[in-house]
Design a protein around this motif. Structure first.
Motif, mmCIF file in Angstrom:
data_model
loop_
_atom_site.group_PDB
_atom_site.id
_atom_site.type_symbol
_atom_site.label_atom_id
_atom_site.label_comp_id
_atom_site.label_asym_id
_atom_site.label_seq_id
_atom_site.Cartn_x
_atom_site.Cartn_y
_atom_site.Cartn_z
ATOM 1 N N LYS A 92 -75.196 11.136 7.250
ATOM 2 C CA LYS A 92 -74.479 12.172 8.017
ATOM 3 C C LYS A 92 -73.794 13.183 7.101
ATOM 4 C CE LYS A 92 -75.434 10.466 12.016
ATOM 5 N NZ LYS A 92 -76.481 11.144 12.782
ATOM 6 N N GLN A 93 -74.004 13.053 5.811
ATOM 7 C CA GLN A 93 -73.384 13.947 4.821
ATOM 8 C C GLN A 93 -71.866 14.019 4.998
ATOM 9 O OE1 GLN A 93 -75.682 17.566 4.003
ATOM 10 N NE2 GLN A 93 -76.445 16.077 2.524
ATOM 11 N N VAL A 94 -71.274 12.856 5.177
ATOM 12 C CA VAL A 94 -69.819 12.758 5.305
ATOM 13 C C VAL A 94 -69.207 12.797 3.907
ATOM 14 C CG1 VAL A 94 -67.940 11.195 5.991
ATOM 15 C CG2 VAL A 94 -69.980 11.430 7.432
ATOM 16 N N ARG A 95 -68.140 13.601 3.761
ATOM 17 C CA ARG A 95 -67.409 13.586 2.484
ATOM 18 C C ARG A 95 -66.577 12.313 2.425
ATOM 19 N NH1 ARG A 95 -65.383 18.886 0.266
ATOM 20 N NH2 ARG A 95 -66.942 20.358 0.956
ATOM 21 N N ILE A 96 -66.539 11.703 1.278
ATOM 22 C CA ILE A 96 -65.718 10.493 1.136
ATOM 23 C C ILE A 96 -64.532 10.798 0.225
ATOM 24 C CG2 ILE A 96 -65.662 8.139 0.213
ATOM 25 C CD1 ILE A 96 -68.526 7.785 1.114
ATOM 26 N N VAL A 97 -63.347 10.406 0.694
ATOM 27 C CA VAL A 97 -62.171 10.411 -0.179
ATOM 28 C C VAL A 97 -61.752 8.949 -0.303
ATOM 29 C CG1 VAL A 97 -59.802 11.176 -0.533
ATOM 30 C CG2 VAL A 97 -61.442 12.708 0.571
ATOM 31 N N ALA A 98 -61.870 8.431 -1.514
ATOM 32 C CA ALA A 98 -61.654 6.992 -1.728
ATOM 33 C C ALA A 98 -60.389 6.760 -2.552
ATOM 34 C CB ALA A 98 -62.862 6.413 -2.465
ATOM 35 N N SER A 99 -59.607 5.770 -2.123
ATOM 36 C CA SER A 99 -58.371 5.451 -2.847
ATOM 37 C C SER A 99 -58.698 4.768 -4.164
ATOM 38 C CB SER A 99 -57.514 4.488 -2.033
ATOM 39 O OG SER A 99 -57.583 4.798 -0.681
ATOM 40 N N MET A 100 -58.076 5.249 -5.226
ATOM 41 C CA MET A 100 -58.251 4.629 -6.551
ATOM 42 C C MET A 100 -57.029 5.005 -7.390
ATOM 43 S SD MET A 100 -60.659 2.765 -7.872
ATOM 44 C CE MET A 100 -61.326 2.213 -9.423
#
Ligand code: SF4
Ligand code: SF4
Length: 322
Positions: A127-135
């Motif tokens: 779905k071409q979703v942008r991911i913002v991942a906690s790190m």
């Protein structure tokens, strides 16, 4: 205990002649619930595995109905908890992508290894979703201290899996951004320099790539505020935020173009006001009280916690503001 020198956020804005009005809603932030497979010590939403609050189908449907009438909102930023655990997550993403709007998934990475989530990464890529991942750090001990034992290794494994799908790779169009927040009670370091450190370390040590790093200030509310209180650091932290009030950051605070929806369909100026239950214009308002998002008045309800958005380089869900 030191008492911090108190000033109101509104006074701080007034001193620099700054407006406190929403210009136009461009980003809708949707909190799908409080359930999460983790229970991080800094979590301002107070999520965890025992929380059962989840956005219901009727709320998802009403949200989609209102969104379908709205052209100016270009991005829907989906958060939680771990939003992927909500049974209507995929439907919400699919319909919004069908409207041609950007979707951001605030992903904690470890959720991708939970039972039933085996194909979530492929779904997001499809779905071409942008991911913002906690790190919160590129070092294992710091991540595990803040987010729980074993989280770092799982997060690295998840990042590798996302890279293998094209996320964070040049030319793929699949955006993978990481979110840093300080482990200790200080302001985030300079975003660009820290991003370079992250990129070098993660690439060299683990072969992991990503697009951008967002530095996010810890907000002095809920679980994090209680931790500071317990450690006798809350007043010093509030003073730090106030002393570092930056009018340039305040001019671009994210609530100027964002609206936040709770798992129950209540409306707020931002995610932080949502967890503090400070409603829009201090009057309870839900998705069913409006016919269009444009109906919403432009005043923004602010409080002491807002100094967390305007200290130093500023802070928002997309990182530093200046
Ligand atoms: S992963 Fe995110 S939502 Fe879950 S407990 Fe940690 S900070 Fe909160
Ligand atoms: S906490 Fe919310 S209302 Fe306050 S400045 Fe930040 S985004 Fe705006």
């Amino acid at each position: 205990m030191t008492i911090y020198e108190k000033q109101s956020f509104e006074q701080a804005l007034c001193r620099y002649n700054l407006q406190n009005r929403r210009k136009r809603i461009r980003i809708l932030q949707v909190n799908m619930g409080k359930r999460c497979n983790q229970g991080c010590q800094h979590c301002h939403v107070e999520s965890g595995p025992k929380r059962s609050e989840n956005m219901k189908k009727a709320t998802v449907d009403r949200l989609l109905e209102l969104l379908s009438r709205e052209r100016k909102i270009h991005t829907v930023d989906i958060t939680g908890g771990a939003p992927e655990l909500n049974p209507y997550f995929r439907n919400l993403v699919t319909v919004i992508r069908g409207m041609g709007k950007e979707v951001i998934d605030r992903c904690n990475l470890t959720v991708l290894f939970e039972k039933g989530q085996e194909d979530t990464a492929e779904f997001l890529a499809g779905k071409q979703v942008r991911i913002v991942a906690s790190m919160p750090c590129y070092l294992k001990d710091n991540v595990d201290r803040q987010r729980g034992s074993g989280v770092f290794e799982k997060s690295i494994a998840a990042l590798k899996m996302l890279n293998s799908l094209g996320y964070g790779r040049k030319g793929s169009g699949l955006m993978l951004n990481l979110a840093y927040n300080p482990v200790e009670a200080h302001l985030p370091p300079e975003q660009t320099a820290l991003e370079m450190d992250y990129k070098m370390h993660l690439k060299t040590e683990y072969g992991v790539e990503f697009n951008q790093l967002f530095t996010i200030t810890n907000m002095p509310i809920t679980r994090y505020a209680r931790m500071l209180e317990r450690d006798g650091k809350i007043n010093a932290y509030m003073q730090l935020l106030m002393d570092n009030f930056n009018p340039r950051a305040a001019a671009g605070k994210m609530c100027n173009e964002l609206l936040s929806v709770s798992w129950e369909g209540r409306l707020y100026d931002c995610d932080f006001n949502q967890v503090l239950d400070i409603p829009l214009n201090r009057q309870p308002c839900t998705l069913w009280d409006i016919e269009r998002f444009d109906d919403i008045e432009s005043g923004i309800a602010v409080g002491d916690h807002c100094f967390g958005c305007t200290a130093g380089a500023g802070s928002s869900c997309s990182g530093a503001l200046i």
